[in-house]
Design a protein around this motif. Structure first.
Motif, PDB file in Angstrom:
ATOM      1  N   ALA A 281       0.789  -1.290  -0.177  1.00  0.00           N
ATOM      2  CA  ALA A 281       0.086   0.072   0.056  1.00  0.00           C
ATOM      3  C   ALA A 281       0.897   1.302  -0.206  1.00  0.00           C
ATOM      4  N   ASN A 282       0.132   2.258  -0.575  1.00  0.00           N
ATOM      5  CA  ASN A 282       0.776   3.709  -0.420  1.00  0.00           C
ATOM      6  C   ASN A 282       0.258   4.573   0.570  1.00  0.00           C
ATOM      7  N   THR A 283      -1.122   4.346   1.049  1.00  0.00           N
ATOM      8  CA  THR A 283      -1.695   4.848   2.089  1.00  0.00           C
ATOM      9  C   THR A 283      -2.637   3.823   2.701  1.00  0.00           C
ATOM     10  N   HIS A 284      -2.936   3.965   4.188  1.00  0.00           N
ATOM     11  CA  HIS A 284      -3.662   3.162   4.965  1.00  0.00           C
ATOM     12  C   HIS A 284      -4.596   3.931   5.935  1.00  0.00           C
ATOM     13  N   ARG A 285      -5.863   3.756   5.710  1.00  0.00           N
ATOM     14  CA  ARG A 285      -6.687   4.556   6.913  1.00  0.00           C
ATOM     15  C   ARG A 285      -7.418   2.941   7.674  1.00  0.00           C
ATOM     16  N   GLY A 286      -7.349   2.976   8.956  1.00  0.00           N
ATOM     17  CA  GLY A 286      -7.780   1.684   9.428  1.00  0.00           C
ATOM     18  C   GLY A 286      -8.606   2.121  10.755  1.00  0.00           C
ATOM     19  N   VAL A 287      -9.139   0.805  10.982  1.00  0.00           N
ATOM     20  CA  VAL A 287      -9.900   1.129  12.510  1.00  0.00           C
ATOM     21  C   VAL A 287      -9.600  -0.320  13.143  1.00  0.00           C
ATOM     22  N   THR A 288      -8.879  -0.127  14.293  1.00  0.00           N
ATOM     23  CA  THR A 288      -8.553  -1.216  15.051  1.00  0.00           C
ATOM     24  C   THR A 288      -9.740  -1.812  16.141  1.00  0.00           C
ATOM     25  N   HIS A 289     -10.139  -2.815  16.190  1.00  0.00           N
ATOM     26  CA  HIS A 289     -10.985  -3.360  16.784  1.00  0.00           C
ATOM     27  C   HIS A 289     -10.035  -4.350  17.983  1.00  0.00           C
ATOM     28  N   THR A 290      -9.267  -5.179  17.412  1.00  0.00           N
ATOM     29  CA  THR A 290      -8.373  -6.057  18.288  1.00  0.00           C
ATOM     30  C   THR A 290      -7.309  -6.238  17.295  1.00  0.00           C
ATOM     31  N   VAL A 291      -6.073  -6.433  18.129  1.00  0.00           N
ATOM     32  CA  VAL A 291      -4.666  -6.741  17.907  1.00  0.00           C
ATOM     33  C   VAL A 291      -4.642  -8.292  17.912  1.00  0.00           C
ATOM     34  N   SER A 292      -4.725  -8.791  16.700  1.00  0.00           N
ATOM     35  CA  SER A 292      -4.864 -10.414  16.663  1.00  0.00           C
ATOM     36  C   SER A 292      -3.454 -11.017  17.190  1.00  0.00           C
ATOM     37  N   GLN A 293      -2.388 -10.700  16.797  1.00  0.00           N
ATOM     38  CA  GLN A 293      -1.091 -11.033  16.940  1.00  0.00           C
ATOM     39  C   GLN A 293       0.165  -9.906  17.196  1.00  0.00           C
ATOM     40  N   SER A 294       0.956 -10.386  18.190  1.00  0.00           N
ATOM     41  CA  SER A 294       1.833  -9.439  18.624  1.00  0.00           C
ATOM     42  C   SER A 294       2.861  -9.102  17.391  1.00  0.00           C
ATOM     43  N   SER A 295       2.883  -9.764  16.461  1.00  0.00           N
ATOM     44  CA  SER A 295       3.912  -9.381  15.267  1.00  0.00           C
ATOM     45  C   SER A 295       3.086  -8.375  14.291  1.00  0.00           C
ATOM     46  N   THR A 296       1.875  -8.140  14.621  1.00  0.00           N
ATOM     47  CA  THR A 296       1.198  -7.308  13.650  1.00  0.00           C
ATOM     48  C   THR A 296       1.789  -5.957  13.599  1.00  0.00           C
ATOM     49  N   LEU A 297       2.111  -5.531  14.907  1.00  0.00           N
ATOM     50  CA  LEU A 297       2.939  -4.001  15.323  1.00  0.00           C
ATOM     51  C   LEU A 297       4.342  -4.171  14.398  1.00  0.00           C
ATOM     52  N   ASN A 298       4.941  -5.135  14.494  1.00  0.00           N
ATOM     53  CA  ASN A 298       6.340  -5.398  14.090  1.00  0.00           C
ATOM     54  C   ASN A 298       6.210  -4.946  12.354  1.00  0.00           C
ATOM     55  N   TRP A 299       5.201  -5.655  11.676  1.00  0.00           N
ATOM     56  CA  TRP A 299       5.405  -5.477  10.367  1.00  0.00           C
ATOM     57  C   TRP A 299       4.530  -4.167   9.873  1.00  0.00           C
ATOM     58  N   PHE A 300       3.849  -3.833  10.724  1.00  0.00           N
ATOM     59  CA  PHE A 300       2.827  -2.048  10.595  1.00  0.00           C
ATOM     60  C   PHE A 300       4.200  -1.323  10.741  1.00  0.00           C
ATOM     61  N   LEU A 301       4.829  -1.209  11.887  1.00  0.00           N
ATOM     62  CA  LEU A 301       6.069  -0.390  11.796  1.00  0.00           C
ATOM     63  C   LEU A 301       6.997  -0.309  10.529  1.00  0.00           C
TER      64      LEU A 301
END
Length: 252
Positions: free
Chosen positions: A126-146
């Protein structure tokens, strides 16, 4: 709609070249009396007319069959996604704009990883992302988002308030690193019924609605790349944003 349910096959045949009654009987492999009754009903509703060469659909008939086909497609789609929709309250603002032509990724064994893999792939491209977070499913999610944000992704997230302790206490470093790039903004609302990701790419847009069960486990994703789905998603996102609190500065 009832006349279309009963007579859709006959109406579809009349979309082509005009046919006399024997031709309609042969095309549908039904009796002459069935064709007679169907034509009377369709002509009464203005969907078929008599012309020199036989019977043909009117403009109203052509439009009606298009609407009916969309109804059948939407009904089939709703049947496909009803297991996921069962995890949402009846009053959530999901419409057929999201569901028409959608793709479903369910977190069911032996491929329970499919929704997460799909979401990660969409974000990385993606070039841009607009998101709504309900739940963080996996701890690794923040790593690849960063990682995506550090690589130039322009992102904004609306989190439900219940997640704030998780970000403040357990993952504050990740949040500070994301905000420090200048590419990331974070907002807060009281609650949300589902997760949402709106991503733009070089070749278009993608909308992903992420659905969780009562225990917070991901059940699946409803994905759509149509213009109608994007417009629905942006309306919903902006409605949340209007009531959200910007908390970006709390992570500087």
């Amino acid at each position: 709609m009832s006349v279309l349910t009963r007579r859709s096959e006959l109406l579809e045949v009349t979309l082509g070249e005009p046919l006399e009654k024997p031709g309609l009987v042969d095309a549908l492999n039904v009796s002459r009396s069935t064709v007679d009754r169907g034509l009377r009903e369709l002509m009464t509703h203005g969907f078929v007319e008599r012309v020199d060469d036989g019977f043909t659909a009117t403009l109203a008939g052509r439009l009606a069959i298009d609407v009916y086909a969309e109804f059948i497609d939407d009904s089939a789609t709703i049947n496909e996604v009803k297991r996921l929709l069962a995890h949402l309250p009846a009053d959530v603002p999901i419409t057929t704009d999201l569901l028409s032509s959608c793709t479903v990724y369910e977190a069911t064994p032996p491929a329970a990883h499919k929704p997460i893999n799909y979401l990660e792939a969409q974000l990385r491209e993606a070039n841009t992302h607009r998101g709504v977070t309900h739940t963080v499913s996996q701890s690794s999610t923040l790593n690849w988002f960063l990682e995506c944000i550090e690589n130039g992704l322009d992102a904004e997230k609306i989190h439900r308030a219940e997640l704030l302790d998780y970000f403040y206490n357990d993952n504050r470093k990740h949040m500070e690193q994301m905000v420090a790039t200048g590419n990331f903004r974070v907002l807060q609302v009281e609650t949300v019924p589902f997760g949402l990701a709106i991503t733009t790419h070089d070749d278009g847009t993608q909308v992903s609605v992420v659905i969780y069960n009562e225990s917070g486990s991901m059940e699946g994703v409803i994905a759509n790349d149509t213009r109608e789905a994007y417009e629905w998603a942006m309306r919903y996102y902006e409605s949340l944003r209007d009531e959200a609190i910007d908390i970006t500065d709390q992570f500087r």
